[in-house]
Design an enzyme around this catalytic site. Structure first.
Site, PDB file in Angstrom:
ATOM      1  N   LEU A  41       0.588  -1.213  -0.167  1.00  0.00           N
ATOM      2  CA  LEU A  41       0.176   0.233   0.707  1.00  0.00           C
ATOM      3  C   LEU A  41       0.873   1.573  -0.321  1.00  0.00           C
ATOM      4  O   LEU A  41      -0.071   2.606  -0.043  1.00  0.00           O
ATOM      5  CB  LEU A  41      -1.016   0.072   0.623  1.00  0.00           C
ATOM      6  CG  LEU A  41      -2.070  -1.414   0.925  1.00  0.00           C
ATOM      7  CD1 LEU A  41      -2.719  -1.126   2.292  1.00  0.00           C
ATOM      8  CD2 LEU A  41      -2.557  -0.406  -0.494  1.00  0.00           C
ATOM      9  N   LYS A  42       2.443   1.086   0.039  1.00  0.00           N
ATOM     10  CA  LYS A  42       3.218   2.515   0.274  1.00  0.00           C
ATOM     11  C   LYS A  42       3.141   2.736  -0.889  1.00  0.00           C
ATOM     12  O   LYS A  42       3.913   1.791  -2.447  1.00  0.00           O
ATOM     13  CB  LYS A  42       4.119   2.412   1.155  1.00  0.00           C
ATOM     14  CG  LYS A  42       3.618   1.940   2.618  1.00  0.00           C
ATOM     15  CD  LYS A  42       3.241   3.076   2.920  1.00  0.00           C
ATOM     16  CE  LYS A  42       3.266   3.184   4.731  1.00  0.00           C
ATOM     17  NZ  LYS A  42       1.428   3.728   4.586  1.00  0.00           N
TER      18      LYS A  42
ATOM     19  N   ILE B 295       6.232   3.648  -4.070  1.00  0.00           N
ATOM     20  CA  ILE B 295       7.622   2.380  -4.414  1.00  0.00           C
ATOM     21  C   ILE B 295       8.517   3.797  -4.727  1.00  0.00           C
ATOM     22  O   ILE B 295       8.065   4.635  -5.747  1.00  0.00           O
ATOM     23  CB  ILE B 295       7.442   1.634  -5.192  1.00  0.00           C
ATOM     24  CG1 ILE B 295       6.675   0.762  -4.919  1.00  0.00           C
ATOM     25  CG2 ILE B 295       8.586   1.380  -5.558  1.00  0.00           C
ATOM     26  CD1 ILE B 295       7.025  -0.363  -3.892  1.00  0.00           C
TER      27      ILE B 295
ATOM     28  N   ASN C 196       3.075  -5.353 -10.398  1.00  0.00           N
ATOM     29  CA  ASN C 196       1.491  -4.976 -10.032  1.00  0.00           C
ATOM     30  C   ASN C 196       0.850  -6.053 -10.148  1.00  0.00           C
ATOM     31  O   ASN C 196       0.295  -6.064 -11.237  1.00  0.00           O
ATOM     32  CB  ASN C 196       1.911  -3.744  -9.095  1.00  0.00           C
ATOM     33  CG  ASN C 196       0.512  -3.319  -8.175  1.00  0.00           C
ATOM     34  OD1 ASN C 196       1.237  -3.367  -7.445  1.00  0.00           O
ATOM     35  ND2 ASN C 196      -0.352  -2.212  -8.891  1.00  0.00           N
TER      36      ASN C 196
ATOM     37  N   HIS D 184      -3.654  -5.205  -9.505  1.00  0.00           N
ATOM     38  CA  HIS D 184      -4.377  -4.321  -9.564  1.00  0.00           C
ATOM     39  C   HIS D 184      -5.245  -5.042  -9.686  1.00  0.00           C
ATOM     40  O   HIS D 184      -5.958  -5.292 -10.767  1.00  0.00           O
ATOM     41  CB  HIS D 184      -3.930  -2.960 -10.010  1.00  0.00           C
ATOM     42  CG  HIS D 184      -5.193  -1.387  -9.353  1.00  0.00           C
ATOM     43  ND1 HIS D 184      -5.278  -0.925  -8.388  1.00  0.00           N
ATOM     44  CD2 HIS D 184      -6.337  -1.074 -10.319  1.00  0.00           C
ATOM     45  CE1 HIS D 184      -5.484   0.366  -8.640  1.00  0.00           C
ATOM     46  NE2 HIS D 184      -7.398  -0.345  -9.464  1.00  0.00           N
TER      47      HIS D 184
END
Ligand code: GRF
Length: 195
Positions: free
Chosen positions: A91-92, A94, A108, A110
């Site tokens: 959740l942070k 990059i 990733n 999604h």
């Protein structure tokens, strides 16, 4: 030799588990050399521990500056050794320097059909709430390469699911997640061993 992957996860880690299962089943020829979490309570930690996979908890607030935090992240991931970085519900943001270092080597997943319902603010259940609020008849998941722009890197694969009028956001999330678990290990394998 098996390729090395480092997984980043902040949540329950069900995608991380799907990756571990695919490795065990011989469908994904890889070894997970480390797990990075942003949250010390992430369910993914337990999943890593049961496989003796080292975990690095990256608490950005614990550093005196962002630059320092980024250096620490880079150092830890480099110690793990990674051919590919897999973001499975991290959740942070990059840091750009990290993305630069691992250019074309960060995937990733999604939970929408990007470019729809991507970008800042579209994460977790919010994505599915928005899909339902807009009366979409289909949704799905997307696997893409990570670039500096949130959810905007080149798309590698998508899988669609139907959206039903009776769906709650949780129903839709579960249906999408089921597809994520199948698609992600498959695409990781393809990407790792592409010619
Ligand atoms: C998934 O829906 C994924 O698409 C998104 O975060 C969620 C992570 O779920 N990026 P889990 O922790 O793998 O269960």
């Amino acid at each position: 030799m098996n390729k090395k992957i480092v997984v980043f996860a902040s949540g329950s880690g069900s995608n991380f588990q799907a990756i571990l299962n695919a490795i065990d089943a011989g469908k994904l020829q890889a070894v997970v050399t480390g797990l990075v979490v942003s949250n010390p309570k992430a369910g993914a930690i337990q999943r890593a521990s049961s496989k003796r996979i080292p975990v690095y908890i990256h608490d950005q607030k614990g550093f005196k500056s962002e630059v320092f935090a980024t250096e620490h992240l880079i150092q830890n991931v480099s110690n793990f050794g990674a051919d590919l970085i897999v973001l499975a519900g991290y959740l942070k943001k990059i840091p750009s320097k990290f993305i630069e270092l691992y250019r074309n080597r960060i995937l990733n997943i999604h939970p929408s059909l990007l470019p729809k319902y991507g970008g800042l603010g579209f994460y977790g259940i919010k994505v599915h709430e928005a899909v339902l609020a807009n009366g979409e008849v289909e949704s799905g998941c997307t696997i893409h390469l990570v670039t500096d722009e949130y959810d905007e890197g080149p798309i590698l694969a998508q899988k669609k699911v139907a959206v039903y009028i009776t769906d709650s956001p949780e129903d839709l999330a579960a249906r999408v997640l089921q597809q994520e678990h199948e698609l992600f290990p498959t695409i990781i394998q393809e990407y790792l061993y592409k010619k």
